[in-house]
Structure formats: structure tokens, C-alpha cells
Design a protein around this motif. Structure first.
Motif, mmCIF file in Angstrom:
data_model
loop_
_atom_site.group_PDB
_atom_site.id
_atom_site.type_symbol
_atom_site.label_atom_id
_atom_site.label_comp_id
_atom_site.label_asym_id
_atom_site.label_seq_id
_atom_site.Cartn_x
_atom_site.Cartn_y
_atom_site.Cartn_z
ATOM 1 N N THR A 1 -0.900 -7.377 -8.326
ATOM 2 C CA THR A 1 0.884 -6.748 -7.970
ATOM 3 C C THR A 1 0.945 -6.515 -6.611
ATOM 4 O O THR A 1 -0.539 -7.899 -5.543
ATOM 5 N N ARG A 2 1.706 -6.039 -6.528
ATOM 6 C CA ARG A 2 2.482 -7.010 -4.884
ATOM 7 C C ARG A 2 2.871 -5.653 -4.010
ATOM 8 O O ARG A 2 3.116 -4.782 -4.290
ATOM 9 N N HIS A 3 1.879 -6.435 -2.533
ATOM 10 C CA HIS A 3 2.784 -4.624 -1.356
ATOM 11 C C HIS A 3 2.850 -5.680 -0.385
ATOM 12 O O HIS A 3 2.563 -6.108 -0.300
ATOM 13 N N PRO A 4 3.766 -4.472 0.822
ATOM 14 C CA PRO A 4 3.323 -4.821 2.253
ATOM 15 C C PRO A 4 1.680 -5.414 2.779
ATOM 16 O O PRO A 4 1.191 -4.758 1.833
ATOM 17 N N ILE A 5 1.883 -6.589 3.164
ATOM 18 C CA ILE A 5 0.464 -6.435 3.917
ATOM 19 C C ILE A 5 0.097 -5.613 4.455
ATOM 20 O O ILE A 5 0.358 -5.294 4.936
ATOM 21 N N GLY A 6 -1.558 -5.451 4.062
ATOM 22 C CA GLY A 6 -2.222 -4.634 4.389
ATOM 23 C C GLY A 6 -1.373 -2.930 4.035
ATOM 24 O O GLY A 6 -2.537 -1.858 4.503
ATOM 25 N N THR A 7 -1.226 -3.228 3.134
ATOM 26 C CA THR A 7 -1.077 -1.391 2.690
ATOM 27 C C THR A 7 -1.993 -0.931 1.221
ATOM 28 O O THR A 7 -1.143 -0.547 0.705
ATOM 29 N N ALA A 8 -1.868 -2.088 1.082
ATOM 30 C CA ALA A 8 -2.690 -2.573 -1.033
ATOM 31 C C ALA A 8 -3.640 -1.209 -0.855
ATOM 32 O O ALA A 8 -4.538 -1.223 -0.032
ATOM 33 N N PRO A 9 -3.162 -0.680 -1.964
ATOM 34 C CA PRO A 9 -4.445 0.881 -2.058
ATOM 35 C C PRO A 9 -5.941 -0.028 -2.308
ATOM 36 O O PRO A 9 -5.464 -0.625 -3.609
ATOM 37 N N ASP A 10 -6.766 0.874 -2.225
ATOM 38 C CA ASP A 10 -7.662 0.753 -3.098
ATOM 39 C C ASP A 10 -7.902 0.733 -4.585
ATOM 40 O O ASP A 10 -8.623 -0.193 -5.228
ATOM 41 N N ARG A 11 -7.612 1.302 -5.189
ATOM 42 C CA ARG A 11 -6.863 1.621 -6.625
ATOM 43 C C ARG A 11 -5.510 1.567 -6.906
ATOM 44 O O ARG A 11 -5.150 2.069 -5.745
ATOM 45 N N SER A 12 -5.048 0.953 -7.824
ATOM 46 C CA SER A 12 -3.719 1.082 -8.485
ATOM 47 C C SER A 12 -3.437 1.382 -9.904
ATOM 48 O O SER A 12 -4.529 1.167 -10.733
#
Ligand SMILES: [Zn+2]
Length: 91
Positions: A16-27
Motif C-alpha cells: 500500500t502507499r502512504h505518505p512517508i512516516g505515516t504507515a500504520p502497523d496494521r492494514s
């Protein structure tokens, strides 16, 4: 934006793509909707250009195995200016 990798226990890995540093631990798994844990993987070095990869590899190797000179380098040869430069007007 950066690509983050997750792994669903039933369906396997997905990205998945997220802004850098905002990726959650679970998706949420895009196929079954189940909660999936984030996977930490190496940077995709294979996607680099050949030149950038070579430069990166050289920079990495200088940390562990710097190039060592075993003798004093010889005298530098004096570079003569290109003969065509003699025909240029002088200020
Ligand atoms: Zn799934």
C-alpha cells in the motif's frame, strides 16, 4: 508517498502507499479485508539505475573496505593545455 509492505495471514504479501512516516502497523487486506501486519523489507535497490546502483555500492564498500594505497603515488604528469587553446584570443 512511499510503498509499504504488509502480509495477510491468509492471502500473503501486498503493498500500500502512504505518505512517508505515516504507515500504520496494521492494514486491511485488499482481498479478504483481514487485519495484516506490516513487513519490514530492504529498500528496492533493484529499481535503481545501473549508475546509481554502482555509486551506492562503491559508497557502501568504502565504509568496510576502503581503498588502501600501498605506496606513495608517483609524480603527477604535467598536463599541457590543448593545442587549440593557443589560437584563442588572449584578454
Ligand atoms: Zn487477506
Amino acid at each position: 508517498m512511499a510503498t509499504y509492505e504488509y502480509c495477510c495471514a491468509q492471502c500473503g504479501p501486498f503493498e500500500t502507499r502512504h505518505p512517508i512516516g505515516t504507515a500504520p502497523d496494521r492494514s486491511e487486506c485488499p482481498e479478504c479485508g483481514g487485519a495484516s501486519r506490516r513487513r519490514f523489507t530492504a529498500v528496492h535497490l533493484s529499481l535503481m539505475s545501473k549508475e546509481l546502483g554502482a555509486a551506492h555500492e562503491r559508497a557502501e564498500s568504502t565504509r568496510d573496505e576502503p581503498e588502501v594505497v600501498s605506496e606513495i603515488p608517483g609524480r603527477r604528469t604535467v598536463r599541457r593545455p590543448h593545442p587549440a587553446l593557443a589560437h584563442l584570443p588572449r584578454p
